[in-house]
Design an enzyme around this catalytic site. Structure first.
Site, PDB file in Angstrom:
ATOM      1  N   GLY A 159      69.914  56.456  52.032  1.00 33.81           N
ATOM      2  CA  GLY A 159      68.988  57.443  51.500  1.00 33.81           C
ATOM      3  C   GLY A 159      68.698  57.432  50.021  1.00 33.81           C
TER       4      GLY A 159
ATOM      5  N   PRO B 153      72.879  51.843  53.148  1.00 35.61           N
ATOM      6  CG  PRO B 153      73.268  50.358  51.383  1.00 35.61           C
ATOM      7  CD  PRO B 153      73.962  51.069  52.516  1.00 35.61           C
ATOM      8  N   GLY B 154      69.393  51.138  53.040  1.00 38.83           N
ATOM      9  CA  GLY B 154      68.360  50.242  53.560  1.00 38.83           C
ATOM     10  C   GLY B 154      67.371  49.929  52.451  1.00 38.83           C
TER      11      GLY B 154
ATOM     12  NE  ARG C  15      57.811  53.467  52.878  1.00 36.04           N
ATOM     13  CZ  ARG C  15      57.676  54.141  51.784  1.00 36.04           C
ATOM     14  NH1 ARG C  15      56.949  53.646  50.799  1.00 36.04           N
ATOM     15  NH2 ARG C  15      58.251  55.295  51.608  1.00 36.04           N
TER      16      ARG C  15
ATOM     17  CE1 TYR D 291      57.138  58.323  56.962  1.00 35.40           C
ATOM     18  CE2 TYR D 291      56.848  56.161  55.976  1.00 35.40           C
ATOM     19  CZ  TYR D 291      57.330  56.964  57.000  1.00 35.40           C
ATOM     20  OH  TYR D 291      58.000  56.381  58.036  1.00 35.40           O
TER      21      TYR D 291
ATOM     22  CB  CYS E  42      37.820  51.546  62.327  1.00 37.53           C
ATOM     23  SG  CYS E  42      36.972  49.982  62.231  1.00 37.53           S
ATOM     24  CD  GLU E  43      42.829  55.575  62.343  1.00 35.55           C
ATOM     25  OE1 GLU E  43      42.818  56.727  61.846  1.00 35.55           O
ATOM     26  OE2 GLU E  43      43.082  55.334  63.519  1.00 35.55           O
TER      27      GLU E  43
ATOM     28  CE1 TYR F 251      63.377  52.243  57.050  1.00 39.44           C
ATOM     29  CE2 TYR F 251      63.438  52.524  54.679  1.00 39.44           C
ATOM     30  CZ  TYR F 251      64.060  52.599  55.907  1.00 39.44           C
ATOM     31  OH  TYR F 251      65.367  53.020  55.984  1.00 39.44           O
TER      32      TYR F 251
HETATM   33  N1  LLP Z   1      71.251  55.521  58.073  1.00 39.19           N
HETATM   34  C1  LLP Z   1      70.546  56.244  58.970  1.00 39.19           C
HETATM   35  C2  LLP Z   1      71.266  56.919  60.052  1.00 39.19           C
HETATM   36  C3  LLP Z   1      69.157  56.343  58.840  1.00 39.19           C
HETATM   37  O1  LLP Z   1      68.473  57.060  59.717  1.00 39.19           O
HETATM   38  C4  LLP Z   1      68.496  55.671  57.782  1.00 39.19           C
HETATM   39  C5  LLP Z   1      67.044  55.739  57.627  1.00 39.19           C
HETATM   40  C6  LLP Z   1      69.272  54.909  56.890  1.00 39.19           C
HETATM   41  C7  LLP Z   1      70.658  54.868  57.059  1.00 39.19           C
HETATM   42  C8  LLP Z   1      68.688  54.150  55.747  1.00 39.19           C
HETATM   43  O2  LLP Z   1      68.074  54.973  54.816  1.00 39.19           O
HETATM   44  P1  LLP Z   1      67.535  54.372  53.430  1.00 39.19           P
HETATM   45  O3  LLP Z   1      68.741  53.981  52.631  1.00 39.19           O
HETATM   46  O4  LLP Z   1      66.668  53.215  53.742  1.00 39.19           O
HETATM   47  O5  LLP Z   1      66.784  55.487  52.820  1.00 39.19           O
HETATM   48  N2  LLP Z   1      60.074  54.716  57.380  1.00 39.19           N
HETATM   49  C9  LLP Z   1      60.458  55.604  56.307  1.00 39.19           C
HETATM   50  C10 LLP Z   1      61.952  55.688  56.143  1.00 39.19           C
HETATM   51  C11 LLP Z   1      62.687  56.124  57.395  1.00 39.19           C
HETATM   52  C12 LLP Z   1      64.171  56.141  57.203  1.00 39.19           C
HETATM   53  C13 LLP Z   1      64.858  56.426  58.485  1.00 39.19           C
HETATM   54  N3  LLP Z   1      66.268  56.408  58.424  1.00 39.19           N
HETATM   55  C14 LLP Z   1      59.773  55.141  55.026  1.00 39.19           C
HETATM   56  O6  LLP Z   1      59.065  54.154  55.053  1.00 39.19           O
HETATM   57  O7  LLP Z   1      59.927  55.780  53.992  1.00 39.19           O
END
Ligand code: LLP
Length: 422
Positions: A239, A276-277, A314, A318, A345-346, A374
């Site tokens: 997050g 982390p993602g 994205r 969002y 077409c949006e 993402y």
């Molecule tokens: N762990 C869990 C249980 C999660 O649901 C998520 C993300 C992460 C870790 C990784 O979170 P990060 O570090 O990447 O913030 N598609 C959206 C983001 C959706 C995130 C969903 N869960 C976007 O493009 O902003």
């Protein structure tokens, strides 16, 4: 810091000119930098000096197996949410003991596969799932290592669509119920409590919501231990936000995040898992696209790109900000205001509105920045647009790590039933 910089008037990905990739692979194309992926992983790990957390990359952010393998070699584990992601992680060489499985709707098939892979933790998100997991584990003669994903009811202060830790969100089990659920785990023969986990949202730009949630969870860990539960680790989710918009407030650095966690954890004798993602992959990728037309409307200029909302969702989903820069470094400092849009077409197929930019001409390449997380994973084939390829750069070399879907492949997924055959 990333590795996309101008050199001799050309935007580079490490030592490769993006223009060369466009020439060889075509556009649109996602381009990732290995050096940036590795750097982000190391910076994140180093933020926990003295502690050796298990860093489970959130595969949902970027699931390409070459990206996963790059991170696996750095020691990353994986946070997966589906059988497909589990298979990608194991294919990339990530061992089961470094994999955690989240998600509100795990199926029996997914549970069986994860048990067979010997994963570290099932992050259980409901009482019904706990009962199902106990049955599946019993059937295959295993004990499932369980963590309850608690919902701490904390406002992550991020976009509503990526907020997960409030009681109205579908995620986790209310933290006030946790006591009862852990008591139930004790009664069930094929599950064993090993952890507590949480994830309150994505793209957080402040530390306070994290701190509040972590403190709540650590209080819970103390209570559970006092009741005889053998809680060995806490999984604090992902997050942490990244800088997308240079004019917006900069999110806290990984070092500050790490420091806060170590402070909150204090002398808890607990291993830490992090998921982390975006922080790892976000700024390690760009979407490289070409301007098809310049359209001058009554009072605005539209740069119509060959990438669209189906390739990078994205901004449409969002209202997300992504930097957009020309691949050929602008010679002068002239700036104008334009909208960057795709051909779908949006009306929401807009990457940037009223963006200050160097003037562009049809044919010019641009890079949509911060698209490594993402991006490709959320692409669709809306408007019958094939999925775009992905390229991984490493120093002077690059490779296509997912080929462009052909129209033939896309169309051949449909079949016409016998009653419609001519
Ligand atoms: N762990 C869990 C249980 C999660 O649901 C998520 C993300 C992460 C870790 C990784 O979170 P990060 O570090 O990447 O913030 N598609 C959206 C983001 C959706 C995130 C969903 N869960 C976007 O493009 O902003």
């Amino acid at each position: 810091m990333d590795h996309f910089e101008y050199r001799d008037g050309q935007l580079m990905a490490e030592d490769v000119a993006l223009a060369d990739i466009a020439e060889s692979v075509g556009t649109p194309v996602y381009v990732y930098s290995s050096a940036t992926l590795k750097r982000h992983f190391r910076v994140f790990r180093e933020a926990f000096a003295g502690v050796n957390p298990l860093i489970c990359f959130a595969v949902k952010a970027n699931s390409n197996q070459a990206v996963l393998k790059t991170l696996a070699r750095e020691g990353a584990g994986a946070d997966v949410v589906s059988l497909g992601e589990l298979m990608r992680a194991t294919n990339a060489g990530i061992p089961g003991e470094r994999i955690v499985f989240s998600g509100v709707g795990k199926t029996e098939e997914e549970m069986e596969a994860a048990l067979a892979a010997g994963i570290k933790q099932f992050s259980v998100e409901s009482e019904a799932e706990l009962e199902a997991l106990n049955l599946v584990a019993g059937r295959v003669g295993k004990i499932a290592p369980v963590s309850i994903r608690v919902n701490p009811d904390v406002d992550a202060m991020t976009h509503a669509k990526i907020s997960t830790g409030k009681s109205e969100n579908k995620f986790g089990i209310a933290w006030t119920r946790a006591d009862a659920v852990y008591a139930r785990i004790k009664e069930l023969p094929h599950v064993k409590a090993v952890a507590v986990n949480l994830h309150i949202g994505s793209q957080l730009t402040k530390l306070e919501p994290f701190r509040e949630a972590f403190e709540r969870v650590l209080g819970l860990v103390r209570d559970l231990r006092a009741k005889g539960h053998d809680i060995r680790h806490v999984d604090l989710g992902g997050g942490l936000g990244i800088p997308y918009d240079p004019e917006a407030a900069t999110p806290p650095a990984p070092a500050a995040y790490g420091e806060m966690i170590l402070e909150v954890m204090g002398d808890m004798d607990c291993d830490i898992i992090l998921e982390p993602g975006r922080l790892i992959a976000g700024n390690a990728g760009v979407l490289l696209t070409r301007t098809i037309y310049v359209k001058t409307g009554e009072n605005r200029t539209f740069y119509i790109l060959d990438a669209a909302m189906n390739d990078l969702a994205r901004p449409a989903m969002y209202d997300a900000y992504h930097g957009i820069v020309p691949v050929a470094e602008p010679a002068g400092s002239e700036k104008m205001t334009a909208d960057f849009v795709g051909p779908v077409c949006e009306s929401s197929d807009v990457f940037a509105k009223d963006r200050k930019t160097a003037p562009l001409e049809a044919g010019d390449l641009v890079a949509i920045k911060s698209a490594g997380a993402y991006g490709a994973v959320m692409a669709s084939t809306y408007n019958s647009r094939p999925l775009v390829p992905e390229v991984l750069v490493d120093g002077e070399r690059f490779a296509v790590i997912r080929k462009r879907q052909t129209l033939q492949e896309l169309l051949s997924l449909d079949s016409v039933p016998s009653w419609l055959e001519d």
